[in-house]
Write a protein that holds these residues in place. Structure first.
Motif, short mmCIF file in Angstrom:
data_model
loop_
_atom_site.label_atom_id
_atom_site.label_comp_id
_atom_site.label_asym_id
_atom_site.label_seq_id
_atom_site.Cartn_x
_atom_site.Cartn_y
_atom_site.Cartn_z
N HIS A 179 -4.45 34.42 -6.11
CA HIS A 179 -5.06 33.12 -5.88
C HIS A 179 -4.67 32.21 -7.03
N LEU A 180 -4.14 31.04 -6.72
CA LEU A 180 -3.85 30.05 -7.75
C LEU A 180 -5.10 29.19 -7.95
N CYS A 181 -5.62 29.20 -9.17
CA CYS A 181 -6.88 28.51 -9.48
C CYS A 181 -6.65 27.44 -10.53
N CYS A 182 -7.32 26.32 -10.36
CA CYS A 182 -7.15 25.19 -11.27
C CYS A 182 -8.51 24.56 -11.51
N GLU A 183 -8.87 24.37 -12.78
CA GLU A 183 -10.13 23.71 -13.11
C GLU A 183 -9.94 22.23 -13.38
N LYS A 184 -8.77 21.86 -13.92
CA LYS A 184 -8.49 20.46 -14.23
C LYS A 184 -7.23 20.02 -13.49
N LEU A 185 -7.38 19.02 -12.63
CA LEU A 185 -6.28 18.57 -11.78
C LEU A 185 -6.11 17.06 -11.93
N GLU A 186 -4.85 16.64 -12.16
CA GLU A 186 -4.52 15.23 -12.28
C GLU A 186 -3.51 14.86 -11.20
N ILE A 187 -3.79 13.78 -10.47
CA ILE A 187 -2.90 13.33 -9.40
C ILE A 187 -2.59 11.86 -9.62
N GLY A 188 -1.31 11.54 -9.69
CA GLY A 188 -0.89 10.16 -9.93
C GLY A 188 0.03 9.66 -8.85
N GLN A 203 -7.48 27.20 -4.80
CA GLN A 203 -8.85 27.58 -4.46
C GLN A 203 -9.75 26.41 -4.85
N PRO A 204 -10.18 25.58 -3.90
CA PRO A 204 -10.87 24.32 -4.24
C PRO A 204 -12.17 24.50 -4.99
N GLU A 205 -12.85 25.66 -4.80
CA GLU A 205 -14.14 25.84 -5.46
C GLU A 205 -14.02 25.99 -6.97
N PHE A 206 -12.80 26.22 -7.49
CA PHE A 206 -12.62 26.37 -8.92
C PHE A 206 -12.39 25.03 -9.62
N ILE A 207 -12.06 23.98 -8.89
CA ILE A 207 -11.72 22.70 -9.51
C ILE A 207 -13.00 22.02 -10.01
N LYS A 208 -13.04 21.75 -11.32
CA LYS A 208 -14.20 21.12 -11.94
C LYS A 208 -13.93 19.69 -12.38
N GLU A 209 -12.66 19.38 -12.65
CA GLU A 209 -12.32 18.06 -13.19
C GLU A 209 -11.13 17.50 -12.43
N LEU A 210 -11.27 16.29 -11.91
CA LEU A 210 -10.22 15.67 -11.10
C LEU A 210 -9.99 14.24 -11.53
N GLU A 211 -8.72 13.91 -11.82
CA GLU A 211 -8.34 12.53 -12.11
C GLU A 211 -7.40 12.05 -11.02
N LEU A 212 -7.77 10.94 -10.38
CA LEU A 212 -6.96 10.34 -9.32
C LEU A 212 -6.44 9.00 -9.81
N ASN A 213 -5.14 8.94 -10.06
CA ASN A 213 -4.51 7.72 -10.55
C ASN A 213 -3.42 7.34 -9.56
N THR A 214 -3.81 6.76 -8.44
CA THR A 214 -2.87 6.56 -7.33
C THR A 214 -2.09 5.25 -7.42
N VAL A 215 -2.32 4.46 -8.47
CA VAL A 215 -1.56 3.23 -8.75
C VAL A 215 -1.41 2.35 -7.51
N GLY A 216 -2.54 1.90 -7.01
CA GLY A 216 -2.50 0.85 -6.01
C GLY A 216 -2.47 1.27 -4.57
N ASN A 217 -2.38 2.56 -4.28
CA ASN A 217 -2.21 2.95 -2.89
C ASN A 217 -3.52 3.48 -2.33
N LEU A 218 -4.24 2.61 -1.65
CA LEU A 218 -5.54 2.97 -1.07
C LEU A 218 -5.38 4.00 0.04
N SER A 219 -4.35 3.88 0.85
CA SER A 219 -4.15 4.82 1.95
C SER A 219 -3.82 6.21 1.42
N LYS A 220 -3.09 6.27 0.30
CA LYS A 220 -2.77 7.57 -0.30
C LYS A 220 -4.04 8.26 -0.76
#
Length: 479
Positions: A179-188, A203-220
């Motif tokens: 299982h690939l597990c991630c606690e801190k995830l950044e998406i740009g 494994q989504p239940e392991f993710i504790k910290e999420l940064e979403l930096n989509t730079v202007g794309n609301l649909s994304k």
């Protein structure tokens, strides 16, 4: 200070690695305590083959790579994966020890953690799970797969991490074994399809910290919502830099509703940051009402809030445990701040930090907030830089902070009187007025760290600063 001489174990480890004397048969006979120092030394000397052997015969339930070595080079990183690969394929498990977790995260995830202690890997998660999830989790332990932990960042396609790219390719080919597990995830600003493929394997239940930096794309951002909904233990969410127009199409309005509805599913959310996000104007009431868990910190920066947004702050939402409030860069000039005052009164017993820098408040705003601020007796930090406050009102404010005895950091705006007609600081007046304010504050209480700061200079973008010890820092133009 003199360094301690190398121990006999250190010398033996260096010699074994340097001369590449470690073989598979040696690894089977090594005492457990030698594995960590040999692993470190093999990384230092870039002996990939020895790293591979050590991983194959790792005698502990956890291989905390990030605790032992800091950012291995690609060759050594590949050697670790090769060692894990051999371990996965081997039918006979040496030393009767089952490797349960390989962790590539940095030292900050392993404070006071013993190499033999596996409880950290599961108990820290179970503590945040609802009872139903705990039951489900324990029901799966009989056929537990190897768990591989790594922080993941997809901030830009132009600067990809070579180790991360290889890890994801390698893990995708072995989904039946780990299982690939991630606690801190950044998406740009990357292709949604690429990120979605990775999210499917996590494994989504392991993710504790999420940064979403989509730079202007609301649909994304909206396309990622179905995956974020599954992050049931998410504690920290950052929405960063989503730009756009102030008028919305029908599709955009639907996307906004979809994104806001997401917050109803994040039952463990404690820390929320909204930075430079345009689409939440006039929607803060909906968002705050969605919050199921009480927030510990709320940070809204460089956003445009309407009067209705501000009024939602004082309405009922889960603010009972709020300790940190930041509205930096949120312009309050034309807004009635009474709702903010009411919120501060509601959270006065818990609030520890208050940041209202660059809110462009004037005397009337600060006077309105004063009765509530002085009730926040647990405040340790306050920041009021870049607000247009007169000397008289600032002096009155400071005079009433007698009960704020917990303050350790105080940042106040230089009064409006220190500027000339062109809005430049007059140095002599700046020093004189700030010194007088400091003296009057010290008549009220004994502060620990206080600083008066001007607006940033038009020419060099630096501040004039007056500190509690009388030190004056001029902008670069004056120096």
């Amino acid at each position: 200070m003199a360094h301690a001489p190398p121990t006999l174990q250190d010398q033996a480890s260096k010699s074994l690695v340097k001369n590449e004397l470690l073989t598979i048969s040696d690894a089977e006979c090594l005492i457990r305590e030698l594995f960590p120092p040999l692993f470190k030394e093999a990384n230092t000397q870039s002996k990939a083959e020895i790293i591979k052997i050590l991983v194959e015969y790792w005698p502990y339930p956890c291989l905390h790579v990030g605790l032992l070595i800091n950012k291995p080079n690609f060759q050594n990183f590949q050697a670790i994966l090769d060692g894990v690969d051999t371990w996965l394929k081997r039918k006979y498990r040496p030393r009767m020890c089952r490797l349960q977790k390989v962790d590539f995260r940095g030292e900050q995830h392993h404070a006071s953690l013993d190499m033999q202690d596996e409880r950290e890997g599961r108990d820290h998660l179970v503590g945040t799970m609802p009872k139903k999830q705990i039951v489900e989790s324990h029901s799966r332990t009989r056929k537990e797969r190897l768990r591989l932990f790594s922080d993941l960042s997809f901030m830009s396609s132009l600067h990809e991490d070579k180790n991360q790219t290889r890890l994801l390719e390698w893990a995708e080919e072995r989904t039946n074994f780990l299982h690939l597990c991630c606690e801190k995830l950044e998406i740009g600003a990357v292709e949604v399809s690429k990120v979605r493929n990775v999210l499917k394997s996590l494994q989504p239940e392991f993710i504790k910290e999420l940064e979403l930096n989509t730079v202007g794309n609301l649909s994304k951002l909206a396309k990622l919502v179905p995956f974020i909904r599954k992050m049931r233990n998410l504690q920290k969410l950052m929405l960063v830099r989503t730009f756009g127009t102030r008028t919305f199409t029908r599709e955009e309005r639907w996307n906004i509703s979809k994104i806001i509805s997401l917050f109803c599913k994040l039952s463990c959310l404690q820390h929320l940051t909204i930075d430079d996000v345009y689409f939440l104007t006039d929607h803060m009431t909906e968002l705050l009402r969605c919050l199921e868990a009480p927030l510990v910190s709320l940070k809204i920066t460089l956003c445009q809030l309407s009067q209705s947004d501000l009024e939602s702050f004082a309405q009922y939402w889960n603010y009972s445990q709020l300790k940190h409030l930041c509205l930096r860069g949120v312009t309050l000039t034309n807004l009635d701040v009474k709702p903010l005052r009411d919120l501060l009164r509601h959270v006065a017993a818990n609030l520890e930090t208050l940041d209202l820098e660059d809110c462009r408040m004037d005397d009337s705003h600060l006077s309105t907030l004063l009765p509530a601020v002085i009730e926040c007796t647990q405040l340790t930090s306050i920041n009021l830089y870049d607000n247009d406050i007169s000397e008289d009102v600032l002096e009155y404010f400071l005079y009433h902070t007698t009960n704020l005895s917990q303050l350790t950091t105080e940042m106040y705006p230089a009064p409006s009187e220190v500027y000339n007609e062109s809005k430049y600081v007059v140095v002599e007046i700046f020093i004189q007025i700030c010194a007088e304010l400091m003296d009057k504050l010290m008549d009220v209480r004994q502060p620990i760290s206080v600083c008066f700061g001007s607006y940033s200079c038009f020419d060099c973008d630096d501040r004039y600063l007056y500190e509690d010890d009388g030190d004056v820092t001029l902008c670069l133009c004056q120096e």
